[in-house]
Design a protein around this motif. Structure first.
Motif, mmCIF file in Angstrom:
data_model
loop_
_atom_site.group_PDB
_atom_site.id
_atom_site.type_symbol
_atom_site.label_atom_id
_atom_site.label_comp_id
_atom_site.label_asym_id
_atom_site.label_seq_id
_atom_site.Cartn_x
_atom_site.Cartn_y
_atom_site.Cartn_z
ATOM 1 N N ASN A 53 0.839 -1.362 0.121
ATOM 2 C CA ASN A 53 -0.001 -0.060 -0.029
ATOM 3 C C ASN A 53 1.073 1.377 -0.120
ATOM 4 O O ASN A 53 0.848 2.089 0.792
ATOM 5 N N GLN A 58 -0.654 4.839 0.569
ATOM 6 C CA GLN A 58 -1.454 4.592 1.576
ATOM 7 C C GLN A 58 -3.055 5.151 1.333
ATOM 8 O O GLN A 58 -3.519 6.183 1.905
ATOM 9 N N ALA A 85 -6.636 3.817 1.953
ATOM 10 C CA ALA A 85 -7.669 3.278 2.713
ATOM 11 C C ALA A 85 -8.515 2.196 2.139
ATOM 12 O O ALA A 85 -9.603 2.605 1.405
ATOM 13 N N SER A 103 -3.747 10.793 -0.537
ATOM 14 C CA SER A 103 -4.444 11.757 0.193
ATOM 15 C C SER A 103 -3.630 13.197 -0.238
ATOM 16 O O SER A 103 -3.635 14.173 0.729
#
Length: 468
Positions: free
Chosen positions: A158, A161, A163, A304
């Motif tokens: 991941n 990052q 979710a 993000s």
């Protein structure tokens, strides 16, 4: 005599083992791992078909398998074909029409036609894959053991990052619903120089004054072609048809010279990843491939991302801006190109746009997809949907010419070029096929998907939940 008996017994055992192995290689998914082992040995991660180690480690966002070729496994094919035949007979009985009189009008009839797409002429393994892609019903379970392992490794790493669990979605949206979702939630966006750190670097004077739109290219695009670099386009004789479109998008370093009969000669837009701009072997600053066309570049960033926000690099103690540490340095080449050729349209896609596309893919998939940006193929397809009234996409969802040749212009064979290792290609292609308004023959003969452009169906654009 005893040594001879032992030798004879050993020979018989060896012959029996080879016989059983040959049987297993013809039996489908439970034995596919042997075939994948062969592929892995001939093209191991981080190498090309010639054995040369490329500059890009496999698994970077700019994987050589970026757009998609074709290869993969299959399972329960005969059972699936039986169900398909039963559905076909029942539907024809209800309609009271012979199959050759059936016409596909609108989304419902098109989907029914795709249900009946035949896969005769393929071997058992390839039939399973092609049938599932044509029906938009594939799962990660059709992947070879090696690709399943790569997928799990990317999910665990991941890198960007994301979710994951919170973003799993449903796969039941209709074609119009998918179309409207893409239009409203994944609006096209490019760097315009107004945000930091680019504003402080004077980029507002560097980027094109006109936004990325047909008006900036001096035309209204009614029909557009997106030409994948897949090896399956060889021997297609699609060149004349491709060149008949108002605009044609090609990818990265895909040439036309010498391949005009199959891929055409016209290029309006070229979508390139940052590796093309950063690595000397691509000759970005001198190659004619990147001149006299509209250029659109992209580079991944953390999910993000705020452009002025520092993010972790390799360790939690070291943070940098995306501008300071892109996957590949596209910014140096971009500044130089814009200074030397200010009249040539050249855009960089906003990283948030890439992740909006990823959000749509994941929200329509019940499985966790790879937490990495979409492939260039998917990015280019949706990009042209924003610019054109109708889009024809060639050899993204494969035709009957299906092959494991990654690109038509180089000898690299790898199953991941179609089903994806780094990129969530399997899920992208299912999404595109679910929106396909074309016919079964378009897929089988031309590898062509037909998509309506945004704004052509009365969708009400909603604000995106990922501002740029």
């Amino acid at each position: 005599m005893k040594p001879r008996r032992k030798l004879l017994l050993a020979a018989l055992l060896a012959w029996l083992l080879l016989f059983l192995l040959s049987l297993s290689l013809d039996k489908g998914p439970e034995a596919v791992a042997w075939g994948k082992l062969r592929v892995s040995l001939t093209l191991t991660p981080g190498t090309t078909g010639s054995g040369e180690v490329p500059d890009t480690p496999q698994g970077s966002a700019l994987d050589p398998r970026d757009e998609g070729g074709l290869e993969g496994g299959g399972e329960e094919v005969e059972e699936e074909e039986g169900r398909s035949r039963r559905r076909e007979k029942q539907q024809l009985k209800e309609e009271g029409k012979p199959s050759w009189q059936k016409r596909t009008r609108g989304i419902r009839s098109t989907q029914a036609a795709q249900e009946r797409c035949g896969v005769a002429g393929f071997n058992l393994r390839r039939r399973g894959l092609v049938q599932r892609l044509w029906h938009g019903s594939a799962s990660y379970s059709i992947l070879s053991p090696s690709l399943q392992l790569e997928r799990m490794n990317y999910l665990s790493a991941n890198k960007h990052q994301v979710a994951l669990q919170a973003r799993r979605g449903r796969g039941s949206r209709s074609s119009p619903e998918l179309h409207c979702q893409l239009q409203s939630e994944a609006r096209l966006g490019t760097l315009d120089g107004s945000q930091q750190p680019f504003a402080g670097l004077g980029w507002s004077r560097l980027v094109p004054r006109r936004p990325l739109a047909p008006a900036a290219m001096g035309s209204d695009f009614k029909t557009c072609a997106v030409v994948m670099s897949a090896g399956a386009i060889l021997n297609s004789s699609l060149g004349e048809e491709i060149d008949s479109h108002d605009a044609v998008l090609r990818f990265n370093a895909a040439p036309t010279k010498g391949y005009e009969r199959d891929v055409g000669n016209k290029t309006t837009i070229r979508l390139i990843n940052s590796q093309i701009m950063a690595l000397r072997k691509h000759h970005f600053n001198s190659s004619f491939l990147y001149q006299n066309v509209t250029l659109v570049a992209w580079d991944p960033a953390p999910y993000s991302l705020n452009l002025s926000e520092r993010h972790n690099i390799h360790s939690f103690s070291h943070t940098m801006l995306w501008y300071e540490n892109p996957d590949f340095d596209l910014f140096t080449s971009y500044v130089r190109w814009r200074q030397d050729r200010p009249d040539q349209p050249f855009y960089i896609l906003h990283p948030a746009y890439l992740w909006r596309l990823w959000d749509v893919i994941q929200s329509n998939t019940q499985e966790n997809i790879q937490p990495n940006p979409p492939s260039s193929g998917f990015i280019g397809t949706v990009l042209m949907m924003a610019l054109c009234r109708q889009v024809h996409v060639y050899e993204y969802v494969p035709s009957a010419r299906q092959t494991d040749l990654c690109h038509y212009y180089e000898e690299i064979h790898d199953e991941a070029c179609t089903l994806g290792a780094y990129h969530p290609l399997l899920y992208e292609k299912q999404l595109v096929q679910r929106m396909n308004a074309g016919t079964c023959d378009d897929l089988r003969v031309k590898g062509r998907v037909t998509l309506q452009g945004f704004g052509s169906d009365g969708c009400i654009a909603a604000p995106s939940n990922r501002d740029m």
